[in-house]
Enzyme design. Structure first.
Site, short mmCIF file in Angstrom:
data_model
loop_
_atom_site.label_atom_id
_atom_site.label_comp_id
_atom_site.label_asym_id
_atom_site.label_seq_id
_atom_site.Cartn_x
_atom_site.Cartn_y
_atom_site.Cartn_z
N CYS A 69 44.28 16.61 -53.10
CA CYS A 69 43.06 16.25 -53.83
C CYS A 69 41.90 16.84 -53.06
O CYS A 69 42.11 17.57 -52.08
CB CYS A 69 42.94 14.75 -54.05
SG CYS A 69 42.64 13.74 -52.60
N HIS A 102 56.46 13.20 -34.89
CA HIS A 102 56.27 11.83 -34.41
C HIS A 102 56.35 10.77 -35.50
O HIS A 102 56.73 9.64 -35.22
CB HIS A 102 54.91 11.70 -33.71
CG HIS A 102 54.85 12.42 -32.41
ND1 HIS A 102 53.76 12.32 -31.58
CD2 HIS A 102 55.73 13.26 -31.80
CE1 HIS A 102 53.97 13.06 -30.51
NE2 HIS A 102 55.15 13.65 -30.62
#
Length: 144
Positions: A69, A102
């Site tokens: 977006c 991570h």
């Protein structure tokens, strides 16, 4: 990534130009994708496209997603409302690396108004090639 190799791609009108580039880029790389819309630059609401993408990630229909977006924020917020989705907003390669390594992100979010096509391609490449490190990071994900 999940078992499905299909990448789901969704955007609103502000992300539409970058989404068109992303679809072409994935096609050139021989990567299968599912286009969740929007299909034009006419004004629309990002949740209408983010929710179906998130539902298919949760169901395993697509292995991961790319949401786009204008700022990336609305798409990320909406995607992350879903229990099985870990969407990370990325505007550079280093962040793309970390959200996979991570956080085991299963959805990449791009800010369509703030990055170039070249930057998007590099971010996508890094996101797709980076494995999840697990270990201590899995413990953190389990707490989500």
């Amino acid at each position: 990534m999940a078992a499905s190799k299909i990448i789901g791609v969704a955007s609103d009108h502000a992300g539409f130009p970058l989404k068109q580039f992303v679809l072409q880029y994935l096609e050139e790389k021989g990567i299968e994708y599912k286009d969740f819309g929007t299909y034009s630059d006419r004004p629309c609401d990002y949740p209408d496209f983010a929710h179906p993408l998130a539902e298919d990630i949760e169901a395993g229909v697509v292995g991961c997603g790319i949401g786009i977006c204008g700022s990336g924020e609305g798409m990320a917020m909406t995607l992350n409302k879903h229990h099985g989705v870990r969407a990370g907003l990325c505007w550079n390669v280093e962040i793309a690396h970390l959200i996979r390594q991570h956080n085991n992100a299963n959805c990449l979010v791009l800010p369509g108004r703030f990055i170039t096509n070249k930057e998007a391609a590099a971010i996508i490449d890094e996101y797709l090639k980076t494995p999840f490190e697990a270990g201590r990071h899995q413990l953190r994900i389990d707490k989500m």
